[in-house]
Motif scaffolding. Structure first.
Motif, mmCIF file in Angstrom:
data_model
loop_
_atom_site.group_PDB
_atom_site.id
_atom_site.type_symbol
_atom_site.label_atom_id
_atom_site.label_comp_id
_atom_site.label_asym_id
_atom_site.label_seq_id
_atom_site.Cartn_x
_atom_site.Cartn_y
_atom_site.Cartn_z
ATOM 1 N N UNK A 1 0.818 -1.226 0.000
ATOM 2 C CA UNK A 1 0.000 0.000 0.000
ATOM 3 C C UNK A 1 0.843 1.263 0.000
ATOM 4 N N UNK A 2 2.103 1.144 -0.389
ATOM 5 C CA UNK A 2 2.946 2.317 -0.631
ATOM 6 C C UNK A 2 3.298 2.322 -2.115
ATOM 7 N N UNK A 3 3.237 3.487 -2.720
ATOM 8 C CA UNK A 3 3.416 3.572 -4.168
ATOM 9 C C UNK A 3 4.437 4.644 -4.533
ATOM 10 N N UNK A 4 5.320 4.297 -5.433
ATOM 11 C CA UNK A 4 6.221 5.263 -6.055
ATOM 12 C C UNK A 4 5.932 5.225 -7.550
ATOM 13 N N UNK A 5 5.510 6.345 -8.093
ATOM 14 C CA UNK A 5 5.195 6.437 -9.519
ATOM 15 C C UNK A 5 6.284 7.277 -10.173
ATOM 16 N N UNK A 6 6.959 6.708 -11.156
ATOM 17 C CA UNK A 6 8.039 7.408 -11.847
ATOM 18 C C UNK A 6 7.612 7.636 -13.293
ATOM 19 N N UNK A 7 7.541 8.896 -13.687
ATOM 20 C CA UNK A 7 7.183 9.255 -15.056
ATOM 21 C C UNK A 7 8.474 9.382 -15.859
ATOM 22 N N UNK A 8 8.715 8.406 -16.715
ATOM 23 C CA UNK A 8 9.958 8.380 -17.497
ATOM 24 C C UNK A 8 9.717 8.904 -18.903
ATOM 25 N N UNK A 9 10.789 9.254 -19.587
ATOM 26 C CA UNK A 9 10.676 9.670 -20.971
ATOM 27 C C UNK A 9 10.260 8.480 -21.833
ATOM 28 N N UNK A 10 9.572 8.768 -22.913
ATOM 29 C CA UNK A 10 9.115 7.701 -23.800
ATOM 30 C C UNK A 10 10.297 7.069 -24.519
ATOM 31 N N UNK A 11 10.169 5.776 -24.832
ATOM 32 C CA UNK A 11 11.196 5.110 -25.605
ATOM 33 C C UNK A 11 12.243 4.423 -24.751
ATOM 34 N N UNK A 12 13.391 4.217 -25.334
ATOM 35 C CA UNK A 12 14.416 3.356 -24.745
ATOM 36 C C UNK A 12 15.429 4.113 -23.897
ATOM 37 N N UNK A 13 15.201 5.384 -23.631
ATOM 38 C CA UNK A 13 16.200 6.194 -22.940
ATOM 39 C C UNK A 13 16.523 5.650 -21.550
ATOM 40 N N UNK A 14 15.551 5.039 -20.884
ATOM 41 C CA UNK A 14 15.783 4.557 -19.521
ATOM 42 C C UNK A 14 16.772 3.402 -19.475
ATOM 43 N N UNK A 15 17.070 2.789 -20.639
ATOM 44 C CA UNK A 15 18.012 1.668 -20.657
ATOM 45 C C UNK A 15 19.466 2.128 -20.614
ATOM 46 N N UNK A 16 19.690 3.445 -20.581
ATOM 47 C CA UNK A 16 21.056 3.953 -20.425
ATOM 48 C C UNK A 16 21.565 3.738 -19.006
ATOM 49 N N UNK A 17 20.680 3.350 -18.091
ATOM 50 C CA UNK A 17 21.073 3.012 -16.729
ATOM 51 C C UNK A 17 20.280 1.777 -16.321
ATOM 52 N N UNK A 18 20.421 1.381 -15.062
ATOM 53 C CA UNK A 18 19.668 0.230 -14.588
ATOM 54 C C UNK A 18 18.295 0.585 -14.058
ATOM 55 N N UNK A 19 17.844 1.833 -14.276
ATOM 56 C CA UNK A 19 16.584 2.281 -13.703
ATOM 57 C C UNK A 19 15.402 1.438 -14.175
ATOM 58 N N UNK A 20 15.480 0.908 -15.381
ATOM 59 C CA UNK A 20 14.339 0.161 -15.922
ATOM 60 C C UNK A 20 14.062 -1.121 -15.142
ATOM 61 N N UNK A 21 14.991 -1.567 -14.305
ATOM 62 C CA UNK A 21 14.780 -2.781 -13.514
ATOM 63 C C UNK A 21 14.201 -2.489 -12.133
ATOM 64 N N UNK A 22 13.917 -1.234 -11.811
ATOM 65 C CA UNK A 22 13.570 -0.857 -10.446
ATOM 66 C C UNK A 22 12.070 -0.878 -10.154
ATOM 67 N N UNK A 23 11.261 -1.403 -11.054
ATOM 68 C CA UNK A 23 9.820 -1.286 -10.900
ATOM 69 C C UNK A 23 9.142 -2.653 -10.863
ATOM 70 N N UNK A 24 8.097 -2.748 -10.050
ATOM 71 C CA UNK A 24 7.269 -3.958 -10.063
ATOM 72 C C UNK A 24 6.513 -4.075 -11.376
ATOM 73 N N UNK A 25 6.089 -2.949 -11.891
ATOM 74 C CA UNK A 25 5.301 -2.941 -13.116
ATOM 75 C C UNK A 25 5.666 -1.727 -13.949
#
Length: 225
Positions: free
Chosen positions: A55-79
């Motif tokens: 019941x705790x939520x962190x919502x991260x609004x990322x840029x569209x496309x593959x830009x988040x793959x420049x770091x490991x951030x894309x692995x930090x989410x349940x969904x």
């Protein structure tokens, strides 16, 4: 939490509040010498040091496309919810993201945006298959928000409110099935990769020493905190 104290600000929402953190724009010193990953990297660091409970939520609004793959951030989410319009360009972004995420156990669902009729829905279903979770259409409520005239949240159109409830249910289900060991392993993997690539040379130290090999993220850590 000193990070929240320094960076988060409360935003009022219909009598309640949410904590908002923003990566921030380029500074004059950044222009011409830094990429935006120097900003999003701070988001990844925050997520790596954050343990959320039920019941705790962190919502991260990322840029569209593959830009988040420049770091490991894309692995930090349940969904990961990927918003795609019913166009070839919108679907191509989805395909690229899914291809890059394929070997990392990423849970990805598509939210069809600006869906105007059955033809749009059929197109998305044909292109993304079972990854299509829900669709949203035109919203006068959203249009008012974009004009800086935010109406009360309870005035959001019911079909779009129902879509948001579906997203929340999907996120809850993903949390219930969270693989804590994978979260920890991937966090360490990208930490060591960055240490070897630039971190060790930048700091003059072996940053692998920051890793406690016996530590595994788990829900009990959040409960203890």
């Amino acid at each position: 939490n000193p990070v929240y104290d320094a960076c988060a600000r409360p935003v009022e929402l219909d009598g309640g509040t949410a904590r908002l953190m923003v990566t921030g724009p380029f500074t004059e010193a950044d222009l011409g010498v830094s990429c935006y990953h120097s900003k999003t990297g701070a988001v990844e660091l925050c997520l790596n040091h954050l343990v959320d409970g039920r019941d705790e939520y962190v919502v991260v609004d990322m840029t569209a496309g593959s830009d988040s793959f420049a770091s490991g951030m894309f692995t930090r989410f349940d969904m990961t919810f990927l918003v795609a319009e019913p166009t070839r360009k919108g679907v191509s972004v989805y395909r690229q993201y899914k291809e890059y995420a394929r070997d990392f156990g990423i849970t990805l669902k598509v939210v069809g945006n600006k869906v105007q009729g059955q033809d749009d829905l059929d197109f998305l279903r044909a292109q993304v298959g079972d990854d299509l979770l829900v669709t949203v259409g035109h919203s006068d409520w959203v249009r008012a928000m974009e004009k800086g005239l935010p109406p009360r949240f309870d005035l959001l159109e019911e079909p779009n409110a129902a879509a948001l409830r579906t997203l929340r249910s999907a996120a809850d289900a993903a949390y219930a099935g969270r693989d804590w060991e994978r979260y920890t392993r991937q966090m360490v993997h990208f930490h060591l990769k960055n240490a070897q690539s630039w971190g060790n040379a930048k700091t003059g130290a072996d940053l692998a020493a920051q890793v406690d090999p016996a530590f595994v993220l788990q829900e009990s850590v959040a409960a203890t905190a």
